[in-house]
Enzyme design. Sequence first.
Site, PDB file in Angstrom:
ATOM      1  N   ASP A  22       0.923  -1.207   0.000  1.00  0.00           N
ATOM      2  CA  ASP A  22      -0.006   0.068   0.115  1.00  0.00           C
ATOM      3  C   ASP A  22       0.824   1.073  -0.075  1.00  0.00           C
ATOM      4  O   ASP A  22       1.771   1.453   1.048  1.00  0.00           O
ATOM      5  CB  ASP A  22      -0.853   0.078   1.276  1.00  0.00           C
ATOM      6  N   ASN A  24      -0.412   4.598  -0.150  1.00  0.00           N
ATOM      7  CA  ASN A  24      -1.015   5.839   0.280  1.00  0.00           C
ATOM      8  C   ASN A  24      -1.716   5.725   1.534  1.00  0.00           C
ATOM      9  O   ASN A  24      -2.588   6.456   1.800  1.00  0.00           O
ATOM     10  CB  ASN A  24      -1.951   6.271  -1.035  1.00  0.00           C
ATOM     11  N   ASP A  26      -3.865   3.988   2.962  1.00  0.00           N
ATOM     12  CA  ASP A  26      -5.392   3.673   2.932  1.00  0.00           C
ATOM     13  C   ASP A  26      -5.644   2.210   3.525  1.00  0.00           C
ATOM     14  O   ASP A  26      -6.955   1.940   3.673  1.00  0.00           O
ATOM     15  CB  ASP A  26      -6.366   3.974   1.901  1.00  0.00           C
ATOM     16  N   ASP A  30      -1.864  -1.203  -3.662  1.00  0.00           N
ATOM     17  CA  ASP A  30      -2.380  -0.484  -4.837  1.00  0.00           C
ATOM     18  C   ASP A  30      -1.395  -0.468  -5.959  1.00  0.00           C
ATOM     19  O   ASP A  30      -0.063  -1.086  -5.564  1.00  0.00           O
ATOM     20  CB  ASP A  30      -2.407   1.067  -4.522  1.00  0.00           C
ATOM     21  N   ASP A  99      -5.458 -10.312 -15.384  1.00  0.00           N
ATOM     22  CA  ASP A  99      -6.695 -11.135 -14.916  1.00  0.00           C
ATOM     23  C   ASP A  99      -7.746 -10.913 -15.729  1.00  0.00           C
ATOM     24  O   ASP A  99      -8.173  -9.919 -15.638  1.00  0.00           O
ATOM     25  CB  ASP A  99      -6.889 -11.222 -13.250  1.00  0.00           C
ATOM     26  N   ASP A 213     -10.229 -16.365 -15.556  1.00  0.00           N
ATOM     27  CA  ASP A 213     -10.711 -16.830 -14.497  1.00  0.00           C
ATOM     28  C   ASP A 213     -11.939 -17.652 -15.065  1.00  0.00           C
ATOM     29  O   ASP A 213     -12.902 -17.122 -15.838  1.00  0.00           O
ATOM     30  CB  ASP A 213     -11.449 -15.408 -13.774  1.00  0.00           C
ATOM     31  N   GLU A 265      -7.796 -20.539 -16.112  1.00  0.00           N
ATOM     32  CA  GLU A 265      -8.205 -21.290 -14.991  1.00  0.00           C
ATOM     33  C   GLU A 265      -9.539 -22.109 -14.901  1.00  0.00           C
ATOM     34  O   GLU A 265     -10.646 -21.589 -15.553  1.00  0.00           O
ATOM     35  CB  GLU A 265      -8.565 -20.149 -13.725  1.00  0.00           C
ATOM     36  N   HIS A 338      -4.375 -16.991  -4.684  1.00  0.00           N
ATOM     37  CA  HIS A 338      -5.166 -16.217  -3.435  1.00  0.00           C
ATOM     38  C   HIS A 338      -6.428 -17.048  -3.040  1.00  0.00           C
ATOM     39  O   HIS A 338      -7.227 -16.575  -2.195  1.00  0.00           O
ATOM     40  CB  HIS A 338      -5.706 -15.030  -4.184  1.00  0.00           C
ATOM     41  N   ASP A 339      -6.641 -18.193  -3.744  1.00  0.00           N
ATOM     42  CA  ASP A 339      -7.753 -18.988  -3.450  1.00  0.00           C
ATOM     43  C   ASP A 339      -7.527 -20.233  -2.518  1.00  0.00           C
ATOM     44  O   ASP A 339      -8.257 -20.863  -1.960  1.00  0.00           O
ATOM     45  CB  ASP A 339      -8.526 -19.688  -4.721  1.00  0.00           C
TER      46      ASP A 339
HETATM   47  O1  TEU Z   1     -11.796 -19.135  -8.489  1.00  0.00           O
HETATM   48  C1  TEU Z   1     -12.718 -20.089  -8.835  1.00  0.00           C
HETATM   49  C2  TEU Z   1     -12.633 -21.225  -7.707  1.00  0.00           C
HETATM   50  O2  TEU Z   1     -12.702 -22.500  -8.077  1.00  0.00           O
HETATM   51  C3  TEU Z   1     -12.338 -20.460  -6.545  1.00  0.00           C
HETATM   52  O3  TEU Z   1     -13.379 -19.676  -6.249  1.00  0.00           O
HETATM   53  C4  TEU Z   1     -12.963 -21.641  -5.456  1.00  0.00           C
HETATM   54  O4  TEU Z   1     -12.388 -20.930  -4.201  1.00  0.00           O
HETATM   55  C5  TEU Z   1     -12.377 -23.173  -5.403  1.00  0.00           C
HETATM   56  O5  TEU Z   1     -13.085 -23.747  -4.279  1.00  0.00           O
HETATM   57  C6  TEU Z   1     -11.007 -23.100  -5.154  1.00  0.00           C
HETATM   58  O6  TEU Z   1     -10.514 -24.328  -4.625  1.00  0.00           O
HETATM   59  C7  TEU Z   1     -11.797 -18.082  -9.342  1.00  0.00           C
HETATM   60  C8  TEU Z   1     -11.069 -16.549  -8.680  1.00  0.00           C
HETATM   61  O7  TEU Z   1      -9.687 -17.112  -8.700  1.00  0.00           O
HETATM   62  C9  TEU Z   1     -11.742 -16.456  -7.384  1.00  0.00           C
HETATM   63  O8  TEU Z   1     -10.890 -15.630  -6.606  1.00  0.00           O
HETATM   64  C10 TEU Z   1     -12.947 -16.147  -7.473  1.00  0.00           C
HETATM   65  O9  TEU Z   1     -13.630 -15.934  -6.350  1.00  0.00           O
HETATM   66  C11 TEU Z   1     -13.960 -16.948  -8.450  1.00  0.00           C
HETATM   67  O10 TEU Z   1     -12.995 -17.269  -9.518  1.00  0.00           O
HETATM   68  C12 TEU Z   1     -15.067 -16.294  -9.065  1.00  0.00           C
HETATM   69  O11 TEU Z   1     -14.552 -15.097  -9.796  1.00  0.00           O
END
Ligand code: TEU
Length: 562
Positions: A22, A24, A26, A30, A99, A213, A265, A338-339
């Site tokens: 970050d 700035n 907040d 960013d 993305d 995605d 993905e 991130h998932d």
């Molecule tokens: O993720 C799809 C997806 O399969 C994951 O959302 C889900 O968490 C799965 O159980 C993972 O094991 C994509 C993006 O990466 C995710 O961040 C988004 O929430 C989702 O699509 C909807 O756009």
Amino acid sequence: RAGTEWWRSAVVYQIYPRSFADSNGDGVGDLQGIIDHLDHLVALGVDAVWLSPAYRSPMADNGYDISDYQDVDPIFGDLAAMDRLIAEMHARGLRLVMDLVVNHTSDQHAWFRDALTGPDAEHRDWYIWRDPRPDATARDAGPGQWRGDEPNRWVSAFSGPVWAWDEASGQYYLHLFAPGQPDLNWENPKVRAAVYTMMNWWLDRGVDGFRMDVINLISKPAWGPDDTGSGMIACSVGPRLHEFLAEMNREVLGAGDKVLMTVGEMPGVTLDEAADVSGRDRHELDMVFQFEHVWLDNGPDGDKYRPAPLRLPEMKRNLARWSGLCETGWNSLYLGNHDQPRYVSRWGDESYRERSSTAWAAMLHAHPGTPFIYQGDELGMTDAHFERIDQYEDVETLGYWRQAVELDGRDPAEVMAGVRYISRDNARTPVQWTAGDNAGFTTGHPWLAVNPNHVEINAADQVGRPGSVFEFHTTLCRLRHELPVLIEGTIELLDADHPCLWRVRRRHDGVILDAAANMSSEPLDLSESSEPIPDGRVVLSNVSGSAATDPLGPWEVRWILS
Ligand code: TEU
């Protein structure tokens, strides 16, 4: 063009912008924060960045709900900042992969706002609307709850029905994810044309590819009113998917002379289906993100929030099997994003944090394909270890908790154990830059709590320090650029059934690379291996001074060239 496929020997770094840096104050990362830390990526030795969404969004799903594809959300900056980021990355020889979230938009997108004005709206059939089923009676229910007359019984990935009620028109619309993420109707050629125009707009701005995605969901299958189960799984690889991807390749991806990187993905995709997408002669996408390996510890009926222990032989066999894609096309390699939770916490051992995180990374990178490093994994960052549900922010996690605890009455302690293990927030805590306030992530109040262990685990402590997780990853990146056997080599899995010994052998042009790891917290007697480790040159190890044929201590990994 085959010779210019830069992504075959690349390592890609994923940035989840709100948690990266970050600039700035907040409390939210960013684009300027990314620019300020590009030299971290140069030092790491990666070749490209996959940037999770920074587009305008109401943040129902932290940016995976886009309300304007051609603008940057003010929380992240503006288009001028994006242009600076692209220029600064290119000046450092880094490529930017955006993305692309086009299975659905935000419900705040202008197209959907127009669609809500009524059945005759210009953009009505840019989305998927259906009448209530005639043979059922509806009851009043809040968002994310069942009314009883939904068009079918599919369940959303974020819990509850995949159908949201629109009182004004007396119809439902489809959302495989949150109600704020209405699915686009890809059957409509106007939708496809608008997506391609937007993609070309970003290519003209200088981006170098796309991570797409849930792109395996865009072609919806025929379905009936009694269909149940996961809507996401039901819609995977629908009847027109390859037609749409081939069209996207003709209209966008293959239309210019720039060699892009495209990765789809595809939750739920099988190996054969992935080969149909990533085959070199298919002219669809370059590679896919599969989910079989990150679902191996899912519990009963695939519920990842009721996890089962990972059996290493299943992981070993899965990665070896998916390596076969590289014979006809290509494969992606990842353990975290991130998932997913942090793999050192999920499948390693935090009491051997540095060794177990580097052992997992080294065995992943030993496979053919393009490795992806998720922000913070190059530091050995761990799960959040939150104690209370109010510390979590993720729409998927909170949706599961609501359904399981508040609606189904399950034991909160049992559900919390699953949340702590698998929640997507585990990998979304801010990147730990320093041991100082808020780990140097922000001078403000961080949007998600900074892990207190940042005082021990941070970039400032590791960059340049021999033996650190960061420096181990710089070696991984360097070897991928130096050793053709890693890119072109065949792969052989040894000792497949061994519960904690992981050995893969790569061969190319007379060069043999052996990767061997003890994926356990106990010492390992190598006499259990099917064949001796060759007495070659150790080119990578997470234990300084270890010789090629030494036994493997807890979580010890080494690569040997011979
Ligand atoms: O993720 C799809 C997806 O399969 C994951 O959302 C889900 O968490 C799965 O159980 C993972 O094991 C994509 C993006 O990466 C995710 O961040 C988004 O929430 C989702 O699509 C909807 O756009």
